[in-house]
Design an enzyme around this catalytic site. Structure first.
Site, PDB file in Angstrom:
ATOM      1  N   GLU A  47       2.357  54.528  23.580  1.00  0.00           N
ATOM      2  CA  GLU A  47       1.846  55.128  24.808  1.00  0.00           C
ATOM      3  C   GLU A  47       1.637  54.081  25.900  1.00  0.00           C
ATOM      4  O   GLU A  47       1.912  54.331  27.073  1.00  0.00           O
ATOM      5  CB  GLU A  47       0.551  55.897  24.529  1.00  0.00           C
ATOM      6  CG  GLU A  47       0.756  57.181  23.753  1.00  0.00           C
ATOM      7  CD  GLU A  47       1.677  58.168  24.457  1.00  0.00           C
ATOM      8  OE1 GLU A  47       1.729  58.161  25.710  1.00  0.00           O
ATOM      9  OE2 GLU A  47       2.345  58.945  23.762  1.00  0.00           O
ATOM     10  N   TYR A 127      -5.159  60.120  30.266  1.00  0.00           N
ATOM     11  CA  TYR A 127      -3.894  60.558  29.671  1.00  0.00           C
ATOM     12  C   TYR A 127      -3.661  59.899  28.309  1.00  0.00           C
ATOM     13  O   TYR A 127      -3.380  60.576  27.314  1.00  0.00           O
ATOM     14  CB  TYR A 127      -2.720  60.249  30.608  1.00  0.00           C
ATOM     15  CG  TYR A 127      -1.408  60.296  29.871  1.00  0.00           C
ATOM     16  CD1 TYR A 127      -0.844  61.519  29.525  1.00  0.00           C
ATOM     17  CD2 TYR A 127      -0.773  59.132  29.457  1.00  0.00           C
ATOM     18  CE1 TYR A 127       0.331  61.584  28.799  1.00  0.00           C
ATOM     19  CE2 TYR A 127       0.399  59.186  28.729  1.00  0.00           C
ATOM     20  CZ  TYR A 127       0.942  60.408  28.403  1.00  0.00           C
ATOM     21  OH  TYR A 127       2.097  60.470  27.657  1.00  0.00           O
ATOM     22  N   ASP A 145       0.298  64.006  31.950  1.00  0.00           N
ATOM     23  CA  ASP A 145       1.024  63.005  32.737  1.00  0.00           C
ATOM     24  C   ASP A 145       1.868  63.718  33.781  1.00  0.00           C
ATOM     25  O   ASP A 145       1.757  64.939  33.986  1.00  0.00           O
ATOM     26  CB  ASP A 145       1.880  62.116  31.829  1.00  0.00           C
ATOM     27  CG  ASP A 145       3.043  62.863  31.184  1.00  0.00           C
ATOM     28  OD1 ASP A 145       3.103  64.109  31.289  1.00  0.00           O
ATOM     29  OD2 ASP A 145       3.899  62.198  30.571  1.00  0.00           O
ATOM     30  N   CYS A 207      15.460  76.480  29.592  1.00  0.00           N
ATOM     31  CA  CYS A 207      14.010  76.319  29.454  1.00  0.00           C
ATOM     32  C   CYS A 207      13.383  77.479  28.691  1.00  0.00           C
ATOM     33  O   CYS A 207      13.623  78.652  29.031  1.00  0.00           O
ATOM     34  CB  CYS A 207      13.367  76.207  30.834  1.00  0.00           C
ATOM     35  SG  CYS A 207      11.576  75.961  30.767  1.00  0.00           S
TER      36      CYS A 207
END
Length: 351
Positions: A47, A127, A145, A207
């Site tokens: 991360e 985040y 994010d 999507c």
């Protein structure tokens, strides 16, 4: 045109997210090295690497990093030069420093397993804390994010800039996290934003949220005006003697503490350079033609003129006057971490 959902539609759409996204994620997720192991140390490393860094650029760095430093204890004890060499090419070296500080905190206090606890670690904000808490510890902790904001602003039809949406989305997502699959839900939102709901020309027909999307375009989130980068003229003096080159450590500003060629953040004329060399007792040093280069940081842009300076016979005088140390060029290339703002200039040396 985007259509913002009513409060009732909004609540129903959010509840539906895990049902739509998790099957899609199971079928379409990319094979990424940090997804092979949800150990909290490895999740934290990935991360922090992925902050300000593209996935493809981080992939090989991550593999090498965890191979060389496989545990939090190994990172805590790692010499700084080795740490920066492993980080080389990722930029934003403060992330590496913060990662090591976090490792030392964990070695002393243990690994926090909640988002609130993780925010105590250096370099870990809202985040990153949410990402580690959900992926490594299975907690319903949103990680919002830019990818997630983009997905949700389009899905919900929220015509606002991203900065105004982050906190609201974190609050709205927490209750819909599915028990037992919190980490996958976090990653499914990120994955959709990274691979389908991309900033421009999104792949809407692929999507899983298409049927309920309030936008079906790249109109949202609304763009935010970014301040212009400050342009700074920079002069670099690339001192060398044979196959030895001179480096110093940056004492201030960007890249503080990193290896660098001698740098002044202003444009020096050739006459000024000659005067500096004469004052150092190296008046007959050979100054080559400058090479121009531009390097972009997040907030400033360096317009660089780099001058090779051959100073055979004056190594000690130059070292003392300019605060540099000479190293074998092969060692610089192989073992020392030279940021990309400087590393490009290695090609200017003949050896």
């Amino acid at each position: 045109m985007e259509r913002q959902k009513t409060e009732g539609e909004r609540a129903a759409a959010l509840q539906e997210l895990p049902l739509l996204l998790l099957p899609w994620y199971d079928k379409n997720k990319r094979e990424l090295p940090w997804r092979e192991n949800t150990d909290p140390y490895r999740v934290l490393v990935s991360e922090l690497m992925l902050q300000q860094t593209r996935v493809e650029a981080a992939r090989e760095h991550y593999i090498r990093f965890v191979r060389e430093l496989p545990t939090v204890q190994a990172l805590a004890a790692c010499p700084e030069d080795k740490l920066f060499k492993l980080w080389e090419g990722l930029g934003y070296y403060s992330r590496a420093r913060n990662l090591q500080k976090a490792a030392r905190y964990v070695c002393e206090h243990g690994f926090p397993d909640t988002a609130e606890g993780l925010k105590k670690l250096p370099g870990v904000g809202e985040y990153t804390a949410g990402a580690v808490a959900s992926i490594a510890f299975g907690k319903p902790a949103p990680a919002v994010d830019g990818n997630v904001v983009r997905v949700l602003s389009r899905y919900l039809g929220d015509a606002l800039p991203a900065a105004q949406l982050r906190k609201r989305y974190a609050e709205e997502l927490a209750p819909v996290y599915p028990a037992g699959r919190c980490g996958d839900f976090t990653q499914s939102l990120m994955e959709l934003g990274a691979t389908v709901c991309v900033p421009s020309s999104p792949l809407c027909l692929a999507c899983p949220l298409l049927g309920g999307c309030g936008t079906k375009s790249d109109a949202l989130p609304l763009p935010e005006k970014k301040p212009e980068r400050r342009k700074t003229p920079v002069t670099m003096l690339l001192f060398y003697v044979g196959e030895r080159v001179a480096l110093c450590r940056r004492k201030e500003g960007v890249l503080r503490g990193m290896y660098a060629f001698y740098t002044e953040e202003r444009a020096l004329t050739e006459a000024e350079i000659a005067a500096r060399l004469a004052a150092a007792g190296a008046a007959d040093a050979a100054v080559g033609q400058p090479s121009a280069h531009k390097h972009v940081f997040s907030h400033i842009e360096w317009e660089i003129a780099a001058y090779p300076v051959g100073c055979a016979g004056h190594e000690a005088e130059v070292a003392a006057a300019f605060g540099v140390t000479f190293y074998p060029l092969a060692e610089v290339k192989a073992a020392l971490s030279l940021p990309s703002a400087y590393r490009w200039a290695l090609r200017l040396f003949k050896a």
